[in-house]
Design a protein around this motif. Sequence first.
Motif, PDB file in Angstrom:
ATOM      1  N   MET A 162      16.528 -38.415   9.976  1.00  0.00           N
ATOM      2  CA  MET A 162      17.064 -37.730   9.283  1.00  0.00           C
ATOM      3  C   MET A 162      16.504 -36.158  10.169  1.00  0.00           C
ATOM      4  SD  MET A 162      18.275 -37.835   5.097  1.00  0.00           S
ATOM      5  CE  MET A 162      18.570 -36.017   4.787  1.00  0.00           C
ATOM      6  N   GLU A 163      15.273 -35.454  10.016  1.00  0.00           N
ATOM      7  CA  GLU A 163      14.787 -34.804  11.150  1.00  0.00           C
ATOM      8  C   GLU A 163      15.498 -35.171  12.688  1.00  0.00           C
ATOM      9  OE1 GLU A 163      10.814 -34.689  10.025  1.00  0.00           O
ATOM     10  OE2 GLU A 163      11.142 -33.189   9.262  1.00  0.00           O
ATOM     11  N   SER A 164      15.359 -36.593  13.534  1.00  0.00           N
ATOM     12  CA  SER A 164      16.298 -36.792  14.044  1.00  0.00           C
ATOM     13  C   SER A 164      17.454 -36.744  14.761  1.00  0.00           C
ATOM     14  CB  SER A 164      15.422 -38.266  14.816  1.00  0.00           C
ATOM     15  OG  SER A 164      16.464 -38.797  14.003  1.00  0.00           O
ATOM     16  N   TRP A 165      18.085 -37.146  13.704  1.00  0.00           N
ATOM     17  CA  TRP A 165      19.546 -36.975  13.251  1.00  0.00           C
ATOM     18  C   TRP A 165      19.685 -35.232  13.541  1.00  0.00           C
ATOM     19  CZ3 TRP A 165      20.105 -40.687   8.829  1.00  0.00           C
ATOM     20  CH2 TRP A 165      19.809 -42.376   9.645  1.00  0.00           C
ATOM     21  N   VAL A 166      19.522 -34.370  13.000  1.00  0.00           N
ATOM     22  CA  VAL A 166      19.713 -33.042  12.599  1.00  0.00           C
ATOM     23  C   VAL A 166      19.362 -32.732  14.432  1.00  0.00           C
ATOM     24  CG1 VAL A 166      19.083 -30.646  11.912  1.00  0.00           C
ATOM     25  CG2 VAL A 166      19.065 -32.764  10.385  1.00  0.00           C
ATOM     26  N   GLY A 167      18.768 -33.077  14.613  1.00  0.00           N
ATOM     27  CA  GLY A 167      18.608 -32.636  16.313  1.00  0.00           C
ATOM     28  C   GLY A 167      19.666 -33.599  17.139  1.00  0.00           C
ATOM     29  N   MET A 168      20.677 -33.730  17.210  1.00  0.00           N
ATOM     30  CA  MET A 168      21.421 -35.000  17.602  1.00  0.00           C
ATOM     31  C   MET A 168      22.777 -33.760  17.095  1.00  0.00           C
ATOM     32  SD  MET A 168      20.957 -38.559  18.556  1.00  0.00           S
ATOM     33  CE  MET A 168      20.092 -39.234  16.783  1.00  0.00           C
ATOM     34  N   LEU A 169      22.851 -32.958  16.301  1.00  0.00           N
ATOM     35  CA  LEU A 169      24.469 -31.875  16.211  1.00  0.00           C
ATOM     36  C   LEU A 169      24.449 -30.988  16.796  1.00  0.00           C
ATOM     37  CD1 LEU A 169      23.276 -31.267  11.904  1.00  0.00           C
ATOM     38  CD2 LEU A 169      25.077 -32.834  12.863  1.00  0.00           C
ATOM     39  N   ALA A 170      25.616 -30.684  17.329  1.00  0.00           N
ATOM     40  CA  ALA A 170      25.400 -29.844  17.862  1.00  0.00           C
ATOM     41  C   ALA A 170      26.522 -29.211  17.477  1.00  0.00           C
ATOM     42  CB  ALA A 170      26.864 -30.248  19.236  1.00  0.00           C
ATOM     43  N   PRO A 171      26.329 -28.268  16.930  1.00  0.00           N
ATOM     44  CA  PRO A 171      26.670 -27.113  16.269  1.00  0.00           C
ATOM     45  C   PRO A 171      27.962 -26.255  16.900  1.00  0.00           C
ATOM     46  CG  PRO A 171      24.540 -26.526  16.345  1.00  0.00           C
ATOM     47  CD  PRO A 171      24.640 -27.112  17.315  1.00  0.00           C
ATOM     48  N   GLY A 172      29.196 -26.096  15.788  1.00  0.00           N
ATOM     49  CA  GLY A 172      30.894 -25.568  16.631  1.00  0.00           C
ATOM     50  C   GLY A 172      31.448 -26.630  17.218  1.00  0.00           C
ATOM     51  N   ARG A 173      30.865 -28.020  17.396  1.00  0.00           N
ATOM     52  CA  ARG A 173      32.099 -28.879  18.275  1.00  0.00           C
ATOM     53  C   ARG A 173      32.213 -30.227  16.783  1.00  0.00           C
ATOM     54  NH1 ARG A 173      29.430 -32.047  22.514  1.00  0.00           N
ATOM     55  NH2 ARG A 173      32.218 -33.854  22.135  1.00  0.00           N
ATOM     56  N   PRO A 174      33.703 -30.748  16.862  1.00  0.00           N
ATOM     57  CA  PRO A 174      34.450 -31.060  16.232  1.00  0.00           C
ATOM     58  C   PRO A 174      33.826 -32.404  15.838  1.00  0.00           C
ATOM     59  CG  PRO A 174      36.249 -30.848  18.094  1.00  0.00           C
ATOM     60  CD  PRO A 174      33.959 -30.813  18.463  1.00  0.00           C
ATOM     61  N   TRP A 175      33.557 -32.257  14.413  1.00  0.00           N
ATOM     62  CA  TRP A 175      33.118 -33.510  13.354  1.00  0.00           C
ATOM     63  C   TRP A 175      33.515 -34.865  12.649  1.00  0.00           C
ATOM     64  CZ3 TRP A 175      34.870 -34.972   8.566  1.00  0.00           C
ATOM     65  CH2 TRP A 175      36.146 -34.357   8.247  1.00  0.00           C
ATOM     66  N   CYS A 176      35.155 -34.815  13.437  1.00  0.00           N
ATOM     67  CA  CYS A 176      35.796 -35.811  13.643  1.00  0.00           C
ATOM     68  C   CYS A 176      37.160 -35.844  14.891  1.00  0.00           C
ATOM     69  CB  CYS A 176      36.344 -36.206  12.272  1.00  0.00           C
ATOM     70  SG  CYS A 176      37.630 -34.620  11.985  1.00  0.00           S
ATOM     71  N   ASP A 177      37.718 -36.983  15.426  1.00  0.00           N
ATOM     72  CA  ASP A 177      38.426 -37.385  15.814  1.00  0.00           C
ATOM     73  C   ASP A 177      39.628 -37.120  15.238  1.00  0.00           C
ATOM     74  OD1 ASP A 177      37.245 -37.255  18.065  1.00  0.00           O
ATOM     75  OD2 ASP A 177      37.344 -39.339  17.995  1.00  0.00           O
ATOM     76  N   ALA A 178      41.155 -36.345  15.523  1.00  0.00           N
ATOM     77  CA  ALA A 178      42.259 -36.307  14.446  1.00  0.00           C
ATOM     78  C   ALA A 178      43.435 -37.340  15.061  1.00  0.00           C
ATOM     79  CB  ALA A 178      42.369 -34.359  14.581  1.00  0.00           C
ATOM     80  N   HIS A 179      44.091 -38.269  15.032  1.00  0.00           N
ATOM     81  CA  HIS A 179      44.669 -38.894  15.453  1.00  0.00           C
ATOM     82  C   HIS A 179      45.619 -38.956  14.586  1.00  0.00           C
ATOM     83  CE1 HIS A 179      41.944 -40.781  18.203  1.00  0.00           C
ATOM     84  NE2 HIS A 179      41.350 -41.360  16.598  1.00  0.00           N
ATOM     85  N   ARG A 180      47.520 -38.730  15.196  1.00  0.00           N
ATOM     86  CA  ARG A 180      48.471 -38.191  14.682  1.00  0.00           C
ATOM     87  C   ARG A 180      48.750 -39.966  13.662  1.00  0.00           C
ATOM     88  NH1 ARG A 180      49.617 -33.854  18.727  1.00  0.00           N
ATOM     89  NH2 ARG A 180      49.240 -31.891  17.181  1.00  0.00           N
ATOM     90  N   GLU A 181      48.766 -40.870  15.088  1.00  0.00           N
ATOM     91  CA  GLU A 181      49.421 -42.169  13.860  1.00  0.00           C
ATOM     92  C   GLU A 181      48.209 -43.075  13.981  1.00  0.00           C
ATOM     93  OE1 GLU A 181      52.224 -44.356  16.762  1.00  0.00           O
ATOM     94  OE2 GLU A 181      52.981 -42.550  17.398  1.00  0.00           O
ATOM     95  N   ILE A 182      48.236 -44.111  13.050  1.00  0.00           N
ATOM     96  CA  ILE A 182      47.072 -44.713  12.217  1.00  0.00           C
ATOM     97  C   ILE A 182      47.699 -46.670  12.931  1.00  0.00           C
ATOM     98  CG2 ILE A 182      45.712 -45.721  10.675  1.00  0.00           C
ATOM     99  CD1 ILE A 182      46.147 -43.324   9.257  1.00  0.00           C
ATOM    100  N   PRO A 183      46.922 -47.005  13.737  1.00  0.00           N
ATOM    101  CA  PRO A 183      47.608 -47.745  14.105  1.00  0.00           C
ATOM    102  C   PRO A 183      47.081 -49.531  12.609  1.00  0.00           C
ATOM    103  CG  PRO A 183      45.365 -48.165  15.225  1.00  0.00           C
ATOM    104  CD  PRO A 183      46.243 -46.509  14.224  1.00  0.00           C
ATOM    105  N   ASP A 184      48.244 -50.078  12.664  1.00  0.00           N
ATOM    106  CA  ASP A 184      48.719 -51.346  11.666  1.00  0.00           C
ATOM    107  C   ASP A 184      46.760 -51.983  11.930  1.00  0.00           C
ATOM    108  OD1 ASP A 184      50.492 -50.572  10.613  1.00  0.00           O
ATOM    109  OD2 ASP A 184      51.782 -51.991  11.404  1.00  0.00           O
ATOM    110  N   GLY A 185      46.342 -52.447  10.818  1.00  0.00           N
ATOM    111  CA  GLY A 185      44.900 -53.699  10.913  1.00  0.00           C
ATOM    112  C   GLY A 185      44.377 -52.985   9.367  1.00  0.00           C
ATOM    113  N   ARG A 186      42.865 -54.250   9.962  1.00  0.00           N
ATOM    114  CA  ARG A 186      41.633 -53.896   8.654  1.00  0.00           C
ATOM    115  C   ARG A 186      41.073 -53.626   9.023  1.00  0.00           C
ATOM    116  NH1 ARG A 186      44.203 -58.051   4.314  1.00  0.00           N
ATOM    117  NH2 ARG A 186      46.168 -58.591   5.107  1.00  0.00           N
ATOM    118  N   ALA A 187      39.997 -53.444   8.254  1.00  0.00           N
ATOM    119  CA  ALA A 187      38.113 -52.869   8.827  1.00  0.00           C
ATOM    120  C   ALA A 187      37.601 -53.238   7.356  1.00  0.00           C
ATOM    121  CB  ALA A 187      38.753 -50.960   8.813  1.00  0.00           C
ATOM    122  N   ILE A 188      36.313 -53.148   7.678  1.00  0.00           N
ATOM    123  CA  ILE A 188      35.819 -53.679   6.958  1.00  0.00           C
ATOM    124  C   ILE A 188      34.470 -52.195   7.265  1.00  0.00           C
ATOM    125  CG2 ILE A 188      34.013 -55.193   6.129  1.00  0.00           C
ATOM    126  CD1 ILE A 188      35.977 -57.642   6.707  1.00  0.00           C
TER     127      ILE A 188
END
Length: 134
Positions: free
Chosen positions: A27-53
């Motif tokens: 977790m200490e190394s992951w915190v070092g990879m954070l970029a404050p102010g950057r988006p935390w997710c990608d917003a998509h308007r369309e969700i394609p059909d499919g399956r995920a696991i």
Amino acid sequence: MVARDGGNVMSRVVARLVESARLLMAMESWVGMLAPGRPWCDAHREIPDGRAIGMTEAARGALGHWLRVENGCIAGYQIIAPTTWNFSPRDGAGLPGPLEQALKGAVVRAGERNPLSVQHIVRSFDPCMACTVH
């Protein structure tokens, strides 16, 4: 410990303690990879059909997510939590689940209404379940 003594209460508790220490360092190394102010997710308007696991190892064991998208909407979503795997009934071949296997041979003293050995074993799999089991 497991190779020497088997998968018992002590080895499960020690494994969680070791994992906690290792996770803290990660977790200490992951915190070092954070970029404050950057988006935390990608917003998509369309969700394609499919399956995920999605499968991961949670604190109490395997955690699985199954998702199905149809016509841009979630058509099915299933979660199987570690408790489900650990406390599962016998499988198709009649083999007992992990908890049932661990409870074989647990010491129950004469007159004991809430056997301490059973509580320790159950809590070593899932601390919240002991209240349900006793």
